[in-house]
Design a protein around this motif. Structure first.
Motif, mmCIF file in Angstrom:
data_model
loop_
_atom_site.group_PDB
_atom_site.id
_atom_site.type_symbol
_atom_site.label_atom_id
_atom_site.label_comp_id
_atom_site.label_asym_id
_atom_site.label_seq_id
_atom_site.Cartn_x
_atom_site.Cartn_y
_atom_site.Cartn_z
ATOM 1 N N ARG A 191 0.860 -1.011 0.020
ATOM 2 C CA ARG A 191 0.114 -0.071 -0.151
ATOM 3 C C ARG A 191 0.856 1.175 0.062
ATOM 4 N NH1 ARG A 191 -0.357 1.701 5.580
ATOM 5 N NH2 ARG A 191 0.186 0.484 7.165
ATOM 6 N N THR A 192 0.244 2.280 -0.237
ATOM 7 C CA THR A 192 1.102 3.823 -0.356
ATOM 8 C C THR A 192 1.492 3.978 1.297
ATOM 9 O OG1 THR A 192 -1.097 4.645 -0.564
ATOM 10 C CG2 THR A 192 0.285 4.420 -2.447
ATOM 11 N N CYS A 275 8.665 -3.678 -0.725
ATOM 12 C CA CYS A 275 7.614 -2.615 -0.317
ATOM 13 C C CYS A 275 7.072 -3.657 0.685
ATOM 14 C CB CYS A 275 6.570 -2.165 -1.108
ATOM 15 S SG CYS A 275 5.519 -3.350 -1.973
ATOM 16 N N GLY A 280 3.572 0.119 4.491
ATOM 17 C CA GLY A 280 3.621 0.926 3.047
ATOM 18 C C GLY A 280 4.839 1.405 3.054
ATOM 19 N N VAL A 347 -0.732 10.655 -5.704
ATOM 20 C CA VAL A 347 -0.458 9.132 -5.119
ATOM 21 C C VAL A 347 -1.445 8.124 -5.747
ATOM 22 C CG1 VAL A 347 0.373 7.715 -3.264
ATOM 23 C CG2 VAL A 347 0.698 10.177 -3.050
ATOM 24 N N THR A 349 -2.673 4.111 -6.635
ATOM 25 C CA THR A 349 -2.453 2.572 -6.586
ATOM 26 C C THR A 349 -3.288 1.833 -7.601
ATOM 27 O OG1 THR A 349 -2.429 2.767 -4.259
ATOM 28 C CG2 THR A 349 -2.808 0.453 -5.083
ATOM 29 N N PHE A 356 2.066 1.189 -8.151
ATOM 30 C CA PHE A 356 2.044 2.272 -7.528
ATOM 31 C C PHE A 356 2.629 3.434 -7.924
ATOM 32 C CE2 PHE A 356 1.788 -1.413 -4.847
ATOM 33 C CZ PHE A 356 0.975 -1.206 -4.034
ATOM 34 N N TYR A 358 4.117 7.931 -7.395
ATOM 35 C CA TYR A 358 3.984 9.062 -6.567
ATOM 36 C C TYR A 358 4.429 9.986 -7.629
ATOM 37 C CZ TYR A 358 4.003 5.878 -2.362
ATOM 38 O OH TYR A 358 3.669 5.217 -1.365
ATOM 39 N N SER A 390 7.266 5.382 -9.776
ATOM 40 C CA SER A 390 6.356 4.341 -10.224
ATOM 41 C C SER A 390 7.003 3.012 -9.785
ATOM 42 C CB SER A 390 5.562 4.558 -11.395
ATOM 43 O OG SER A 390 6.586 4.314 -12.483
#
Length: 394
Positions: A191-192, A275, A280, A347, A349, A356, A358, A390
């Protein structure tokens, strides 16, 4: 991180992903995407070129992509593409072939997963593999408009844009899920992370961020490092910037009040990363070198092998700094800038929770770091550009 040709290559890459498989099965094979002669001429007329990275190779009008592991929903590659004209770049990250009733090719475009291509013939999918005879593919109207707009080229052709062929086989049954031990982080999707005020990096060389139990492997990633415009303009008064070891600069542009086109943004080849589903947090490492030289001012500084750490208020970028003279860099890893993820331009997902992005995370000189790399030119806490990144997980 080109308009017409970029679109073609991107589409090819995405199509190359087309090989669904059994969840957890090993995947072998490749996908071949070939620009039609008409598309090749259209891209050339618009001054568009394509660069590939990761598990992608190109020969003439044909792009071949090695297949990564997939499941019954989608097949993906580890490669990425940058579509370029003289002054503009568009990045297509983590191409993926979506399966099911509406097979299509998608990729991260501007940080959002976007449908790039539709196929004339659906792949033949079975438990043992995928067969896709050579078939034509159409560039979607939305993708064509976005790519042409960002590259500032005329309208791209869409129908019969490329032909695609794929062969994939799946071997091995899905491995049983690992037994979860007490205290081990969950091995679910990543997850972020969120951010806020930067934390002081502390003295000395920073340790390599430890990979938590249960972290997922990152299989591909792209990064854009945008350096503070006033610093680039200052260095340009001397010998300016340079790239080496696979790093590359964006096309020169006019920015920050300077009338001269200069290179402000840089890309680096992906090396490895992970990750953490529990927090996150992520660490993504790259290779390559960007140099800054102004001999009359005794500046000969090189920033090597960036490590992007995304972890809330501790998010930051670390480089191995080298050089000569009064800016020798000590051949040591150093926190060059902190990142405020809470103020990122976007941001994102992916729907599969495996991709992902950013966009434009604000970067700053580390707080309290009076002796940090750029603190001699700017005060601790001063803005120092931004980072876009990314990545895709296993």
């Amino acid at each position: 991180m080109n308009g017409a040709r970029v679109a073609g290559v991107l589409l090819a890459l995405a199509l190359a992903l087309g090989a669904p498989g059994t969840a957890g099965a090993a995947t072998s094979g490749s996908l071949n995407v070939t620009l039609t002669a008409r598309t090749e001429q259209a891209l050339k007329a618009r001054g568009v070129t394509v660069r590939t990275s990761g598990g992608a190779s190109r020969s003439g009008r044909s792009v071949t992509l090695a297949l990564a592991a997939g499941d019954a929903k989608a097949l993906r590659t580890t490669g990425s593409l940058r579509l370029r004209t003289k002054h503009r770049t568009v990045s297509l990250g983590s191409p993926r072939l979506e399966l099911g009733s509406n097979p299509r090719v998608t990729a991260l475009l501007g940080g959002r997963r976007t449908t790039l291509l539709t196929l004339a013939v659906a792949p033949d999918v079975s438990a043992s593999g995928v067969q896709l005879p050579r078939t034509s593919a159409t560039l979607t109207a939305a993708a064509a408009k976005t790519i042409a707009g960002r590259l500032r080229v005329s309208k791209l052709p869409r129908t019969s844009f490329v032909t695609v062929a794929a062969t994939a086989s799946f071997s091995g049954a899905a491995a049983p899920p690992p037994v979860q031990q007490p205290g081990v982080a969950p091995n679910g999707p990543c997850r972020t992370t969120t951010g806020g005020a930067a934390v002081e990096p502390g003295a000395g060389e920073p340790p390599v961020k430890a990979r938590p139990a249960g972290a997922r492997t990152i299989t591909s990633a792209t990064v854009t490092w945008r350096v503070r415009e006033s610093f680039i303009q200052y260095i340009a008064s001397g010998e300016g910037t340079s790239t080496a070891r696979g790093a590359s600069g964006e096309p020169p542009e006019v920015a920050g009040g300077s009338e001269a086109p200069l290179v402000y943004s840089f890309h680096f080849p992906f090396a490895e990363g992970w990750c953490d589903p529990a927090s996150g947090a992520a660490r993504i490492a790259f290779t390559g070198t960007v140099g800054f030289r102004y001999a009359d001012h005794e500046i000969d500084l090189r920033a090597n092998d960036p490590e992007v750490e995304l972890d809330g208020t501790s998010s930051r970028v670390i480089f191995r700094m080298t050089g000569s003279g009064s800016t020798d860099g000590a051949n040591a890893r150093a926190v060059v800038e902190t990142l405020d993820v809470s103020k990122a331009g976007g941001v994102f997902t992916g729907a599969d929770a495996k991709s992902f992005a950013y966009e434009r995370i604000p970067a700053a000189v580390p707080p309290g770091a009076a002796t940090s790399v750029f603190a001699g030119y700017y005060l601790p806490g001063d803005p120092f550009g931004w980072v876009s990144i990314s990545f895709t997980t296993e």
